[in-house]
Write a protein that holds these residues in place. Structure first.
Motif, PDB file in Angstrom:
ATOM      1  N   LEU A 225     -42.435 -82.861  31.093  1.00  0.00           N
ATOM      2  CA  LEU A 225     -42.350 -81.698  31.984  1.00  0.00           C
ATOM      3  C   LEU A 225     -43.736 -81.177  32.347  1.00  0.00           C
ATOM      4  O   LEU A 225     -43.984 -80.808  33.500  1.00  0.00           O
ATOM      5  N   SER A 226     -44.640 -81.153  31.382  1.00  0.00           N
ATOM      6  CA  SER A 226     -46.004 -80.698  31.675  1.00  0.00           C
ATOM      7  C   SER A 226     -46.673 -81.633  32.678  1.00  0.00           C
ATOM      8  O   SER A 226     -47.351 -81.188  33.613  1.00  0.00           O
TER       9      SER A 226
ATOM     10  N   LEU B 117     -45.129 -80.990  36.126  1.00  0.00           N
ATOM     11  CA  LEU B 117     -45.572 -79.719  36.698  1.00  0.00           C
ATOM     12  C   LEU B 117     -46.920 -79.863  37.395  1.00  0.00           C
ATOM     13  O   LEU B 117     -47.064 -79.544  38.584  1.00  0.00           O
ATOM     14  N   THR B 118     -47.907 -80.367  36.661  1.00  0.00           N
ATOM     15  CA  THR B 118     -49.232 -80.494  37.270  1.00  0.00           C
ATOM     16  C   THR B 118     -49.228 -81.568  38.360  1.00  0.00           C
ATOM     17  O   THR B 118     -49.917 -81.434  39.369  1.00  0.00           O
TER      18      THR B 118
ATOM     19  N   ILE C 172     -47.909 -79.783  41.388  1.00  0.00           N
ATOM     20  CA  ILE C 172     -48.914 -78.831  41.890  1.00  0.00           C
ATOM     21  C   ILE C 172     -50.014 -79.589  42.637  1.00  0.00           C
ATOM     22  O   ILE C 172     -50.509 -79.129  43.647  1.00  0.00           O
TER      23      ILE C 172
ATOM     24  N   TYR D  45     -40.750 -76.521  41.163  1.00  0.00           N
ATOM     25  CA  TYR D  45     -41.681 -77.319  41.962  1.00  0.00           C
ATOM     26  C   TYR D  45     -41.042 -78.609  42.488  1.00  0.00           C
ATOM     27  O   TYR D  45     -41.728 -79.471  43.027  1.00  0.00           O
TER      28      TYR D  45
ATOM     29  N   THR E 230     -47.569 -80.875  25.554  1.00  0.00           N
ATOM     30  CA  THR E 230     -47.842 -80.358  26.902  1.00  0.00           C
ATOM     31  C   THR E 230     -49.285 -80.669  27.308  1.00  0.00           C
ATOM     32  O   THR E 230     -49.539 -81.028  28.455  1.00  0.00           O
TER      33      THR E 230
ATOM     34  N   LEU F 249     -50.366 -83.118  30.495  1.00  0.00           N
ATOM     35  CA  LEU F 249     -51.307 -82.686  31.526  1.00  0.00           C
ATOM     36  C   LEU F 249     -52.444 -83.694  31.697  1.00  0.00           C
ATOM     37  O   LEU F 249     -52.793 -84.087  32.813  1.00  0.00           O
ATOM     38  N   VAL F 250     -53.023 -84.115  30.587  1.00  0.00           N
ATOM     39  CA  VAL F 250     -54.123 -85.086  30.665  1.00  0.00           C
ATOM     40  C   VAL F 250     -53.616 -86.395  31.269  1.00  0.00           C
ATOM     41  O   VAL F 250     -54.273 -86.997  32.129  1.00  0.00           O
TER      42      VAL F 250
ATOM     43  N   LEU G 172     -53.246 -86.118  35.098  1.00  0.00           N
ATOM     44  CA  LEU G 172     -54.537 -86.085  35.785  1.00  0.00           C
ATOM     45  C   LEU G 172     -55.186 -87.471  35.755  1.00  0.00           C
ATOM     46  O   LEU G 172     -55.799 -87.898  36.738  1.00  0.00           O
TER      47      LEU G 172
END
Lengths: 293, 293
Positions: B18-19, B22-23, B26, B74, B270, B274-275, B278
């Motif tokens: 989920l993390s 999300l990013t 975004i 999102y 999380t 995220l990492v 990216l």
């Protein structure tokens, strides 16, 4: 000097340090949390943060308040002093701030984005005309002229202290400052420093406008270069080298968050803080076992 | 089969997936999110979670709801199908579920705690009497007897499907089951499997109570052994090997959360999600540049 020996000292109260402190306290460890700037000024300047999972569209200031409130409800020992040096000893670290010393069995460095772009000459002159701590080194420049290059408002107090003991203080704010000095021997110069050099036993500070000649230069950043905080710690480029357990090259020292590299993101920092403190707790357990064996 | 080519497929909708989603959203990427179990059953069973920074004392169920609501606002493409296989192709991955296939340029594996303790003989017999997917392989055992070892309620539907095409189905729930089968050729056995062996072209399934002899055995876990999902991916012990960027040994494939090892903690997951996303975005950028050059 505090008499208590703490389990874990956490240097920095941004998302990484707070996350480490939270889980450390939940795991019932004696936690010493150093935060001298009111919890991550960088994050507090963030307009809207959308990607911290579970808390949609929040201002940096509000999120940081939620973070700090959450952690402080678990009562870590909060010390509002800047850490100047960490000395590894025999199963114990001594932590020197501008005001006192503390002892802890393990250390987590969570000092945020690493200062890059040191001034030309800065590294060579450190300890020989360049200092990062007015309280520590001010007396060395008694009755001399000094310059203070400051990136934080906190530097204003250090400049005023120096003005009490030095002949002339030049204060070079590198932030939006409204500082007006009371003392006549404290002059504010809105210039950009460029380079430092040693000339005839004095320091020549070159700026975009003029050269300033002084006995000593104090450079006050939000966080000092890491290798200065804890000499000998292994770096990877400019950031602290860590493994997946957030262990650094020095046993008992862990690191988390922006000081370990990019991406500079909140949930990466909180996750690393958590891993760092669990690794620190494992380290303490293994030390205790070794001592008992 | 979906016609859309997605930027990033995320396998698993726990905190890590989920993390990442999300990013990823975004950052305006086409995100395909596979979650077949209603968002981390493991987390939802958590009583009170105290150490997710910023959200004090929350139930697992409530926290997971906040996570899912945040991400779904999102609008990632949510697919409620279990991923069975991932095939790397030329700059593209084909993702096979029990119902369809999908295409994505990069993959993030966030499948949670890795199944450990495979049954004796399981690995050897995979594809030769042992299967992880009834929909995929059921027809191979038409009119034969089969056993279904299931760790999730979802397995009940697969067992019923198998009962339509097989002669006899033995259902071995490894969770607290209230399942009562409608069909007379579907028998529920509350036994603990121990080992699998091949005897005279059939599978002998040893349990704590009896031996069951069948043509095929279906093993349905929350997540399958990783090396089965994506053959050739490098492991470290039983978990997926990743570097600090959450890259795996296969270019374009990243991993995050519990499937990369301990500690099994929400904010670690999380942060890694995220990492990972990216890093996946950087990978997509570098692929696009290489294609344009």
């Amino acid at each position: 000097m505090s008499d208590t020996i703490y389990d874990i000292a956490i240097i920095g109260g941004g998302p990484a340090g707070l996350s480490a402190a939270l889980t450390g306290r939940i795991r019932n460890k004696k936690i010493l949390l150093f935060e001298h700037l009111g919890f991550s000024e960088k994050l507090q300047k963030g307009h809207t943060i959308n990607n911290y999972l579970g808390i949609p569209a929040v201002s940096g200031q509000e999120l940081m308040k939620q973070f700090a409130d959450h952690v402080l409800s678990y009562s870590p020992e909060l010390v509002k002093e800047k850490v100047v040096n960490i000395f590894p000893g025999d199963g114990m670290f001594t932590i020197l701030t501008s005001k006192s010393t503390y002892e802890a069995k393990a250390v987590i460095i969570a000092t945020g984005v690493v200062a890059t772009g040191l001034f030309e000459g800065e590294k060579d002159l450190l300890g020989r005309g360049v200092s990062y701590c007015a309280t520590c080194d001010g007396m060395l420049y008694r009755d001399q002229d000094v310059a203070v290059i400051s990136y934080t408002r906190e530097g204003e107090h250090e400049a005023e202290y120096l003005a009490e003991i030095c002949r002339q203080v030049y204060y070079l704010p590198q932030y939006k400052s409204e500082f007006s000095a009371m003392r006549s021997n404290l002059a504010i110069k809105t210039v950009r420093p460029r380079a430092l050099s040693n000339e005839a036993n004095a320091i020549s500070l070159a700026t975009d406008k003029e050269n300033i000649n002084v006995g000593g230069v104090f450079i006050l950043r939000q966080s000092d270069p890491v290798e200065n905080l804890l000499p000998g710690i292994e770096l990877e480029g400019e950031v602290i080298k860590v493994n997946r357990d957030m262990a650094t090259s020095i046993p008992g020292v862990f690191a988390a968050g922006d000081c370990t590299g990019k991406p500079w993101q909140i949930s990466r920092a909180t996750g690393e803080g958590l891993v760092a403190v669990l690794s620190a707790i494992s380290y303490l357990d293994s030390q205790a076992k070794a001592a008992g064996a």
